[in-house]
Design an enzyme around this catalytic site. Structure first.
Site, PDB file in Angstrom:
ATOM      1  N   ASP A  62      -6.696  29.324  -2.811  1.00 49.02           N
ATOM      2  CA  ASP A  62      -7.167  29.581  -1.510  1.00 49.02           C
ATOM      3  C   ASP A  62      -8.620  29.849  -1.305  1.00 49.02           C
ATOM      4  O   ASP A  62      -9.036  30.894  -1.378  1.00 49.02           O
ATOM      5  CB  ASP A  62      -6.319  31.011  -1.199  1.00 49.02           C
ATOM      6  CG  ASP A  62      -6.753  30.890   0.534  1.00 49.02           C
ATOM      7  OD1 ASP A  62      -6.754  30.609   1.174  1.00 49.02           O
ATOM      8  OD2 ASP A  62      -5.999  32.597   0.243  1.00 49.02           O
TER       9      ASP A  62
ATOM     10  N   ASP B 169     -11.952  19.740  10.605  1.00 47.74           N
ATOM     11  CA  ASP B 169     -12.871  19.214  11.340  1.00 47.74           C
ATOM     12  C   ASP B 169     -12.405  19.551  12.631  1.00 47.74           C
ATOM     13  O   ASP B 169     -12.131  19.238  12.860  1.00 47.74           O
ATOM     14  CB  ASP B 169     -13.143  17.614  10.683  1.00 47.74           C
ATOM     15  CG  ASP B 169     -11.762  16.876  10.720  1.00 47.74           C
ATOM     16  OD1 ASP B 169     -10.971  17.911  10.936  1.00 47.74           O
ATOM     17  OD2 ASP B 169     -12.200  16.519  11.041  1.00 47.74           O
TER      18      ASP B 169
ATOM     19  N   GLU C 257      -6.226  22.840   3.206  1.00 45.65           N
ATOM     20  CA  GLU C 257      -6.901  22.780   5.007  1.00 45.65           C
ATOM     21  C   GLU C 257      -6.288  23.266   5.731  1.00 45.65           C
ATOM     22  O   GLU C 257      -4.144  23.395   5.399  1.00 45.65           O
ATOM     23  CB  GLU C 257      -7.566  20.873   4.953  1.00 45.65           C
ATOM     24  CG  GLU C 257      -8.399  21.082   6.610  1.00 45.65           C
ATOM     25  CD  GLU C 257      -9.131  19.715   6.699  1.00 45.65           C
ATOM     26  OE1 GLU C 257      -9.253  19.310   5.409  1.00 45.65           O
ATOM     27  OE2 GLU C 257      -9.361  20.059   8.038  1.00 45.65           O
TER      28      GLU C 257
ATOM     29  N   HIS D 131      -9.494  26.266   5.042  1.00 44.37           N
ATOM     30  CA  HIS D 131     -10.789  25.164   4.863  1.00 44.37           C
ATOM     31  C   HIS D 131     -10.728  24.928   6.656  1.00 44.37           C
ATOM     32  O   HIS D 131      -9.988  23.940   7.049  1.00 44.37           O
ATOM     33  CB  HIS D 131     -11.009  24.164   4.300  1.00 44.37           C
ATOM     34  CG  HIS D 131     -12.031  22.919   4.830  1.00 44.37           C
ATOM     35  ND1 HIS D 131     -12.672  23.347   3.520  1.00 44.37           N
ATOM     36  CD2 HIS D 131     -11.753  22.092   5.739  1.00 44.37           C
ATOM     37  CE1 HIS D 131     -14.567  22.517   4.431  1.00 44.37           C
ATOM     38  NE2 HIS D 131     -13.312  21.316   5.204  1.00 44.37           N
TER      39      HIS D 131
HETATM   40  O1  9MR Z   1      -3.078  14.883   6.015  1.00 47.64           O
HETATM   41  C1  9MR Z   1      -4.349  13.415   5.665  1.00 47.64           C
HETATM   42  C2  9MR Z   1      -3.984  12.688   4.734  1.00 47.64           C
HETATM   43  O2  9MR Z   1      -2.517  12.033   4.353  1.00 47.64           O
HETATM   44  C3  9MR Z   1      -4.649  12.191   3.381  1.00 47.64           C
HETATM   45  O3  9MR Z   1      -4.328  11.281   3.000  1.00 47.64           O
HETATM   46  C4  9MR Z   1      -7.003  12.645   3.361  1.00 47.64           C
HETATM   47  C5  9MR Z   1      -7.153  11.489   2.798  1.00 47.64           C
HETATM   48  O4  9MR Z   1      -7.045  10.090   3.871  1.00 47.64           O
HETATM   49  O5  9MR Z   1      -6.393  13.063   5.062  1.00 47.64           O
HETATM   50  C6  9MR Z   1      -5.581  13.977   5.826  1.00 47.64           C
HETATM   51  O6  9MR Z   1      -6.290  14.162   6.641  1.00 47.64           O
HETATM   52  C7  9MR Z   1      -7.691  14.847   7.198  1.00 47.64           C
HETATM   53  C8  9MR Z   1      -8.386  13.687   7.608  1.00 47.64           C
HETATM   54  O7  9MR Z   1      -8.638  13.129   7.032  1.00 47.64           O
HETATM   55  C9  9MR Z   1      -9.488  14.879   8.504  1.00 47.64           C
HETATM   56  N1  9MR Z   1      -9.382  16.044   8.562  1.00 47.64           N
HETATM   57  C10 9MR Z   1      -8.576  16.488   8.172  1.00 47.64           C
HETATM   58  C11 9MR Z   1      -7.176  16.730   7.969  1.00 47.64           C
HETATM   59  C12 9MR Z   1      -6.562  17.611   6.724  1.00 47.64           C
HETATM   60  O8  9MR Z   1      -7.133  16.990   5.391  1.00 47.64           O
END
Ligand code: 9MR
Length: 866
Positions: A724, A341, A733, A673
């Site tokens: 994947d 994102d 991601e 992602h």
């Molecule tokens: O890395 C984050 C993980 O520890 C959390 O459990 C999760 C849910 O809140 O979010 C992950 O972070 C994401 C973030 O919220 C938005 N950008 C992408 C991040 C990686 O997936």
């Protein structure tokens, strides 16, 4: 759902529609993903671009524009729903619309000729209306589209949807991952002097013969496997094998066990050379606010600058707060995009930039660390050749952004730091950063974000001092202002529900952020306030709390960052206190090394109940950072072996036979992602750049609303909950805080291989003699070129062990910034020829011991002690 008025459309025939029948489906399996919006996310639902939609209060609400001509001009739908000819189905949903309308309910092909298997007209009122339709499919549609067509109205309306269900048909097929050969190795390879082990999946009870073959097919080594029983992370029976005695460098090796052959691999000292720079290039690729230059990254990865205030972007140069949060606007341009994102989050940016700076700082403190490969002109950054190590140029891109996130003086909560800034709504994939049309918004300040700035800006102050004193001062002011603000507002927590358009990154315990910030500020300034904050923290000296079994360092658990700094960077702790901090590091490392030895796949990560976290690969890496630091501190090979086995796991020796790093290994992750590197969705876009780490297996993915995980990973074994696929945002991601420990470890591994400095490979020797003199001391230094190439002009840098100031100096130009000292030639001793030595010296204001030998770097390369 509030069930106000439920209108059951049942199987009533609606005039003018066709294809609903009165078939009586049994309960049947559910074919809709995320029909209840319970996780707060909308995936995999889509809607036409003329509408906007978001999940609130557990429903998907769509803003339907006025004045469209046809029902199909505004659609909310879900694709890839399998429909089987002859099967009976029941489609149902609850909806309401502020302006009542008639939904054209469709189950049909997603593409022309749009053949329908269900087409009904269903009135929906201003109160909740339950629509239920049954039908028998006339044709197979393996990827049908369920659509609610809601356009054609004269007036705009808000249409809210909940509890969508399509039951019937076949049970969804059970997803069986392709795991390739049962013989699992590090698909990149092994260092010649390092451990070499692998794992084979087999039900055989007795040991099996393993054979390593060289590229020409000849046998290079052979032995027997060790049966290990059932591995809980994969729920499969496995054996392990060990060919550590094979040290002959080469490519194209394979291991054969029981007729099965592994992926090929190398044995080489320079194995991790390119990974070091690729893992770091990830950060330039993901910079916001600057054009990504084809000359540095190649045509396919070049792109215009994102979020510089050029339409359709709406920021980040003049960003308002979310409504009600503040009434000022900030220029928060720059920094790195968090992940797939385009959000920019301080808590995640903080740990990432800290680990990049630590990768550099390690070259000042660790005996075997090289700085040349991180230095000026060594990496792919536009600031090459500016006299500053490239890795610090990269880190500064983020540091500048973090400082911009600080609440300005004179405003409420001045000195605190906004938790995050991101799009008002989630955008779809693909989406190049410069095409993101969403409004960018600042979210409220938090204590955690404020302490992230305090910690990283304090680290910044000491590291940039030799290169840019003004910037270093700015960092220190920002850090101390942030620390003071956090003292005044110690419990301002980020809202766990603030997750629309960006991640919440909420954290309800900031004691670890306080510890980290205090440790960095103390290391940089030596001030008593920060010393007291370190020593009085409940986390100080507690290895179980800082480095627990499941893994210690993450964006939400940052105490370990402070511990690693205190243990490695010279500071004003007493010798006893320093020994205590180093014991915390070795205790944590002992735990992770034991896990690595005990587990059949060798990874130094063993969460309770095999409960792999979101981004589990970064947790493996962060445990490797603790192990690497313990190795730097003690030289104990057991720690390095565990780091190397961790690398084996990440690069293919795992239950999925997956290399989680793009471009490394035969079976690498390459569909992560990401909104720009979205080749899987749009073939004109690139795959992720080499050196991009996938988040990795985690059990939370299914419940989180990840549509691919929901579809494919039900019942997965913990270390196999990964796919994947670009749609799997919870397992696949990529983010800055996962690539940052990869960069640290790649740098460590490259140093550990031939690319690094083994004691035998050192090409300089330093003799450092310190003699007491009045209240200070007189120091003489001799540096000798023991290599075969001249060094010209030479520069010797080292870290003083204490608070000494250089006074009178001779026979060299000296420069002191804090504890970092550099000596450079005068006109007459510019070249240090092979076998030659130069002598110089200085007086110091205070007595002090000699630095550790490894602290001396001649033009970035470590020297031996004379
Ligand atoms: O890395 C984050 C993980 O520890 C959390 O459990 C999760 C849910 O809140 O979010 C992950 O972070 C994401 C973030 O919220 C938005 N950008 C992408 C991040 C990686 O997936």
């Amino acid at each position: 759902m509030s069930a106000a008025a439920l209108l059951c459309a049942g199987a009533l025939a609606v005039p003018g529609t066709a294809l609903a029948d009165d078939a009586e489906p049994g309960p049947g399996p559910e074919q809709i993903t995320n029909g209840d919006f319970a996780t707060g996310t909308s995936a995999p639902w889509w809607w036409t671009p003329n509408a906007s939609a978001a999940v609130s209060d557990g429903r998907l609400c769509v803003e339907v524009p006025a004045g469209t001509a046809n029902a199909w001009d505004v659609i909310v739908g879900q694709n890839d729903v399998p429909i089987i000819a002859g099967e009976s189905y029941e489609l149902s949903y609850t909806a309401r619309s502020t302006v009542p309308l008639t939904v054209q309910t469709r189950v049909q092909e997603a593409v022309e000729p749009y053949t329908t298997v269900l087409a009904t007209a269903d009135p929906v009122g201003a109160e909740d209306t339950r629509v239920t339709r049954t039908f028998t499919a006339s044709v197979d549609q393996p990827a049908a589209s369920v659509q609610l067509q809601i356009g054609g109205g004269e007036r705009a309306t808000t249409f809210c949807l909940d509890d969508v269900s399509l039951r019937g048909g076949a049970e969804p097929p059970v997803y069986v991952p392709d795991t390739g050969s049962p013989v699992r190795v590090n698909q990149v390879g092994y260092l010649p002097h390092g451990p070499k082990s692998g794992t084979v999946v087999t039900d055989a009870e007795a040991p099996l013969t393993w054979t390593v073959r060289a590229e020409d097919g000849s046998t290079a080594a052979t032995g027997t496997t060790v049966p290990r029983g059932e591995d809980p992370s994969s729920r499969r029976r496995v054996h392990t094998f060990d060919f550590g005695d094979l040290t002959t460098a080469g490519d194209g090796y394979t291991v054969e066990v029981d007729g099965e052959v592994s992926e090929p691999f190398s044995i080489r000292g320079d194995l991790y050379d390119s990974l070091r720079s690729d893992a770091l290039a990830y950060f330039y690729h993901n910079r916001s606010g600057i054009e990504i230059d084809a000359d540095l990254v190649g045509e396919q990865y070049a792109r215009p600058a994102g979020h510089i205030g050029v339409a359709p972007n709406k920021g980040d140069t003049d960003v308002p707060c979310r409504p009600g949060v503040c009434d000022y606007r900030l220029d928060v341009s720059g920094g790195w995009y968090d992940a797939g994102d385009h959000g920019k989050y301080v808590v995640n940016g903080g740990i990432s930039v800290a680990q990049l700076m630590a990768t550099y700082e390690r070259t000042l403190t660790a005996p075997d660390a090289e700085s040349a490969e991180l230095g000026d002109g060594a990496l792919r950054v536009p600031e090459r050749d500016n006299g500053v190590p490239d890795i610090l140029d990269e880190a500064r891109w983020e540091m500048d952004f973090l400082i911009r996130m600080q609440v300005p003086a004179g405003e409420p909560l001045a000195g605190m730091v906004h938790h995050k800034m991101h799009d008002a709504e989630w955008t779809g994939l693909p989406m190049k950063p410069h095409l993101d049309p969403q409004q960018r918004e600042l979210h409220p300040p938090s204590t955690a974000a404020t302490l992230n700035l305090a910690a990283t800006a304090a680290q910044c102050a000491r590291l940039y001092a030799p290169f840019d004193a003004d910037f270093a001062d700015r960092c220190l002011r920002a850090a101390e202002t942030a620390w003071d603000a956090a003292q005044r507002h110690p419990d301002v927590l980020a809202d766990p529900n603030d997750g629309i358009g960006g991640g919440a990154y909420n954290d309800d315990d900031v004691s670890d952020e306080f510890y980290w910030a205090a440790a960095e500020l103390f290391t940089t300034t030596g001030k008593d306030t920060y010393r007291q904050a370190v020593l009085s923290s409940g986390l100080h000296g507690d290895a179980d709390a800082v480095f627990p079994a499941g893994g210690g360092i993450s964006w939400g658990s940052t105490a370990g960052l402070g511990v690693l700094t205190l243990a490695t960077v010279p500071n004003a702790l007493t010798a006893n206190q320093l020994a205590g901090v180093r014991a915390v590091v070795t205790e944590g490392a002992d735990r992770y090394a034991a896990q690595s030895r005990e587990q059949a796949y060798g990874l130094p990560y063993a969460p309770r109940g095999e409960d792999y976290v979101w981004g589990s690969n970064s947790q493996v890496l962060n445990n490797m950072v603790v192990l690497a630091t313990a190795h730097d501190l003690t030289g104990d090979a057991a720690y390095q072996d565990a780091v190397l086995r961790g690398a084996d796991y990440l690069l293919g020796r795992n239950p999925l036979n997956q290399s989680y790093v793009t471009g490394y290994g035969e079976r690498d992750s390459h569909n992560q992602h990401h909104r720009f590197w979205a080749h899987q969705n749009d073939p004109s876009l690139p795959n992720p750049a080499p050196g991009s780490l996938a988040g990795g297996p985690n059990l939370t993915a299914i419940a989180s609303g990840d549509p691919v995980a929901a579809e494919k990973l039900g019942g997965c074994a913990p270390a196999m909950c990964y796919v994947d696929d670009i749609g799997s945002w919870a397992t696949n991601e990529i983010t800055i805080n996962w690539n940052a420990p990869l960069a640290f470890i790649a740098s460590y591994l490259d140093d550990a291989g031939e690319g690094g400095q083994t004691a035998a490979a050192r090409t300089c020797q330093v003799t450092y003699s310190s003699h007491p003199w009045n209240s200070g001391s007189t120091v003489t230094v001799r540096v000798e070129n023991t290599g075969s190439d001249p060094v010209s002009p030479w520069a010797l840098t080292w870290l003083l062990p204490g608070e000494q100031r250089l006074s009178h100096t001779w026979s060299a130009e000296f420069d002191q910034h804090g504890r970092t000292v550099s000596a450079r030639p005068l006109s007459w001793n510019r070249t240090l020829a092979p076998g030659a030595a130069v002598d110089f010296g200085f007086n110091t204001s205070a007595a002090g011991s000699s630095p550790e030998p490894g602290a001396f770097k001649l033009n970035g390369r470590a020297c031996s002690a004379g």
